[in-house]
Design a protein around this motif. Structure first.
Motif, PDB file in Angstrom:
ATOM      1  N   THR A  76       0.841  -1.196   0.000  1.00  0.00           N
ATOM      2  CA  THR A  76       0.000   0.000   0.000  1.00  0.00           C
ATOM      3  C   THR A  76       0.873   1.242   0.000  1.00  0.00           C
ATOM      4  O   THR A  76       1.881   1.295   0.713  1.00  0.00           O
ATOM      5  N   VAL A  77       0.460   2.218  -0.775  1.00  0.00           N
ATOM      6  CA  VAL A  77       1.149   3.497  -0.808  1.00  0.00           C
ATOM      7  C   VAL A  77       0.169   4.579  -0.361  1.00  0.00           C
ATOM      8  O   VAL A  77      -1.026   4.509  -0.652  1.00  0.00           O
ATOM      9  N   TYR A  78       0.705   5.557   0.354  1.00  0.00           N
ATOM     10  CA  TYR A  78      -0.115   6.632   0.897  1.00  0.00           C
ATOM     11  C   TYR A  78       0.405   7.978   0.389  1.00  0.00           C
ATOM     12  O   TYR A  78       1.591   8.141   0.091  1.00  0.00           O
ATOM     13  N   LEU A  79      -0.505   8.922   0.343  1.00  0.00           N
ATOM     14  CA  LEU A  79      -0.115  10.294   0.030  1.00  0.00           C
ATOM     15  C   LEU A  79      -0.812  11.212   1.031  1.00  0.00           C
ATOM     16  O   LEU A  79      -2.026  11.383   0.974  1.00  0.00           O
ATOM     17  N   GLN A  80      -0.035  11.737   1.953  1.00  0.00           N
ATOM     18  CA  GLN A  80      -0.554  12.693   2.922  1.00  0.00           C
ATOM     19  C   GLN A  80      -0.441  14.080   2.311  1.00  0.00           C
ATOM     20  O   GLN A  80       0.651  14.518   1.967  1.00  0.00           O
ATOM     21  N   MET A  81      -1.570  14.742   2.179  1.00  0.00           N
ATOM     22  CA  MET A  81      -1.603  16.057   1.540  1.00  0.00           C
ATOM     23  C   MET A  81      -2.041  17.100   2.559  1.00  0.00           C
ATOM     24  O   MET A  81      -3.169  17.036   3.062  1.00  0.00           O
ATOM     25  N   ASN A  82      -1.154  18.013   2.856  1.00  0.00           N
ATOM     26  CA  ASN A  82      -1.437  19.090   3.801  1.00  0.00           C
ATOM     27  C   ASN A  82      -1.407  20.438   3.087  1.00  0.00           C
ATOM     28  O   ASN A  82      -0.883  20.553   1.979  1.00  0.00           O
ATOM     29  N   SER A  83      -1.953  21.430   3.750  1.00  0.00           N
ATOM     30  CA  SER A  83      -1.972  22.794   3.203  1.00  0.00           C
ATOM     31  C   SER A  83      -2.464  22.799   1.762  1.00  0.00           C
ATOM     32  O   SER A  83      -1.852  23.405   0.868  1.00  0.00           O
ATOM     33  N   LEU A  84      -3.561  22.133   1.537  1.00  0.00           N
ATOM     34  CA  LEU A  84      -4.080  21.997   0.176  1.00  0.00           C
ATOM     35  C   LEU A  84      -4.511  23.337  -0.396  1.00  0.00           C
ATOM     36  O   LEU A  84      -5.004  24.224   0.325  1.00  0.00           O
ATOM     37  N   LYS A  85      -4.307  23.463  -1.696  1.00  0.00           N
ATOM     38  CA  LYS A  85      -4.642  24.676  -2.423  1.00  0.00           C
ATOM     39  C   LYS A  85      -5.662  24.355  -3.515  1.00  0.00           C
ATOM     40  O   LYS A  85      -5.716  23.205  -3.989  1.00  0.00           O
ATOM     41  N   PRO A  86      -6.418  25.337  -3.942  1.00  0.00           N
ATOM     42  CA  PRO A  86      -7.384  25.070  -5.033  1.00  0.00           C
ATOM     43  C   PRO A  86      -6.723  24.477  -6.275  1.00  0.00           C
ATOM     44  O   PRO A  86      -7.330  23.653  -6.968  1.00  0.00           O
ATOM     45  N   GLU A  87      -5.479  24.860  -6.535  1.00  0.00           N
ATOM     46  CA  GLU A  87      -4.775  24.331  -7.701  1.00  0.00           C
ATOM     47  C   GLU A  87      -4.376  22.870  -7.554  1.00  0.00           C
ATOM     48  O   GLU A  87      -3.880  22.259  -8.505  1.00  0.00           O
ATOM     49  N   ASP A  88      -4.586  22.298  -6.382  1.00  0.00           N
ATOM     50  CA  ASP A  88      -4.358  20.859  -6.196  1.00  0.00           C
ATOM     51  C   ASP A  88      -5.561  20.042  -6.656  1.00  0.00           C
ATOM     52  O   ASP A  88      -5.497  18.806  -6.681  1.00  0.00           O
ATOM     53  N   THR A  89      -6.643  20.712  -7.003  1.00  0.00           N
ATOM     54  CA  THR A  89      -7.834  20.018  -7.464  1.00  0.00           C
ATOM     55  C   THR A  89      -7.526  19.213  -8.726  1.00  0.00           C
ATOM     56  O   THR A  89      -7.017  19.757  -9.708  1.00  0.00           O
ATOM     57  N   ALA A  90      -7.825  17.924  -8.680  1.00  0.00           N
ATOM     58  CA  ALA A  90      -7.513  17.033  -9.798  1.00  0.00           C
ATOM     59  C   ALA A  90      -8.006  15.631  -9.468  1.00  0.00           C
ATOM     60  O   ALA A  90      -8.379  15.339  -8.322  1.00  0.00           O
ATOM     61  N   VAL A  91      -7.945  14.783 -10.469  1.00  0.00           N
ATOM     62  CA  VAL A  91      -8.113  13.349 -10.228  1.00  0.00           C
ATOM     63  C   VAL A  91      -6.718  12.786  -9.960  1.00  0.00           C
ATOM     64  O   VAL A  91      -5.795  13.004 -10.759  1.00  0.00           O
TER      65      VAL A  91
ATOM     66  N   LEU B 102     -11.009  11.545  -7.003  1.00  0.00           N
ATOM     67  CA  LEU B 102     -11.123  12.988  -7.189  1.00  0.00           C
ATOM     68  C   LEU B 102     -10.839  13.732  -5.895  1.00  0.00           C
ATOM     69  O   LEU B 102     -11.406  13.422  -4.845  1.00  0.00           O
ATOM     70  N   VAL B 103      -9.970  14.717  -5.998  1.00  0.00           N
ATOM     71  CA  VAL B 103      -9.691  15.633  -4.900  1.00  0.00           C
ATOM     72  C   VAL B 103     -10.124  17.025  -5.341  1.00  0.00           C
ATOM     73  O   VAL B 103      -9.656  17.523  -6.363  1.00  0.00           O
ATOM     74  N   THR B 104     -10.998  17.620  -4.564  1.00  0.00           N
ATOM     75  CA  THR B 104     -11.480  18.958  -4.868  1.00  0.00           C
ATOM     76  C   THR B 104     -11.178  19.872  -3.695  1.00  0.00           C
ATOM     77  O   THR B 104     -11.577  19.575  -2.563  1.00  0.00           O
ATOM     78  N   VAL B 105     -10.459  20.946  -3.960  1.00  0.00           N
ATOM     79  CA  VAL B 105     -10.094  21.905  -2.920  1.00  0.00           C
ATOM     80  C   VAL B 105     -10.819  23.212  -3.202  1.00  0.00           C
ATOM     81  O   VAL B 105     -10.587  23.847  -4.235  1.00  0.00           O
ATOM     82  N   SER B 106     -11.678  23.600  -2.293  1.00  0.00           N
ATOM     83  CA  SER B 106     -12.443  24.833  -2.475  1.00  0.00           C
ATOM     84  C   SER B 106     -11.694  26.016  -1.861  1.00  0.00           C
ATOM     85  O   SER B 106     -10.986  25.868  -0.867  1.00  0.00           O
ATOM     86  N   ALA B 107     -11.879  27.171  -2.472  1.00  0.00           N
ATOM     87  CA  ALA B 107     -11.178  28.370  -2.014  1.00  0.00           C
ATOM     88  C   ALA B 107     -11.782  28.914  -0.727  1.00  0.00           C
ATOM     89  O   ALA B 107     -12.935  28.650  -0.412  1.00  0.00           O
TER      90      ALA B 107
END
Length: 115
Positions: free
Chosen positions: A77-92, A110-115
């Motif tokens: 298993t691989v993990y991706l911890q995403m902190n301090s997310l920005k709207p530009e990180d929105t993507a599949v 899908l990861v969606t980051v709202s402003a």
């Protein structure tokens, strides 16, 4: 064949965090590298982070210092911890595995980051 199942995507506000997981199963004999790519609307798929067999990691400049990739070899298993997310990180976000010269891809989450 190798099957990849991703989880952990969703909607988060800017500045928030998410953790993606990708479990590999099937004919796994030797995984050389596991990683995450992403594709935003209208853009090409890009590398986000990768971790190779030795444990060495590599990140896209845009996520350095905010994202952390890790793996559990016993669980494949691989993990991706995403902190301090920005709207530009929105993507599949797609999980990728390189095993014995073959590439395997997850279906994406899908990861969606709202402003």
């Amino acid at each position: 064949q190798v099957q990849l199942v991703e989880s952990g995507g969703g909607l988060v506000q800017a500045g928030g965090s998410l953790r993606l997981s990708c479990a590999a199963s099937g004919s796994i004999f030797s995984i050389n590298a596991m990683g995450w790519y992403r594709q935003a609307p209208g853009k090409q798929r890009e590398l986000v982070a990768v971790i190779i067999r030795s444990g060495s990691t590599n990140y896209a400049d845009s996520v350095k210092g905010r994202f952390t990739i890790s793996r559990d070899n016993a669980k494949n298993t691989v993990y991706l911890q995403m902190n301090s997310l920005k709207p530009e990180d929105t993507a599949v976000y797609y999980c990728h595995v390189l095993s014995r010269g073959s590439d395997y891809w997850g279906k994406g989450t899908l990861v969606t980051v709202s402003a």
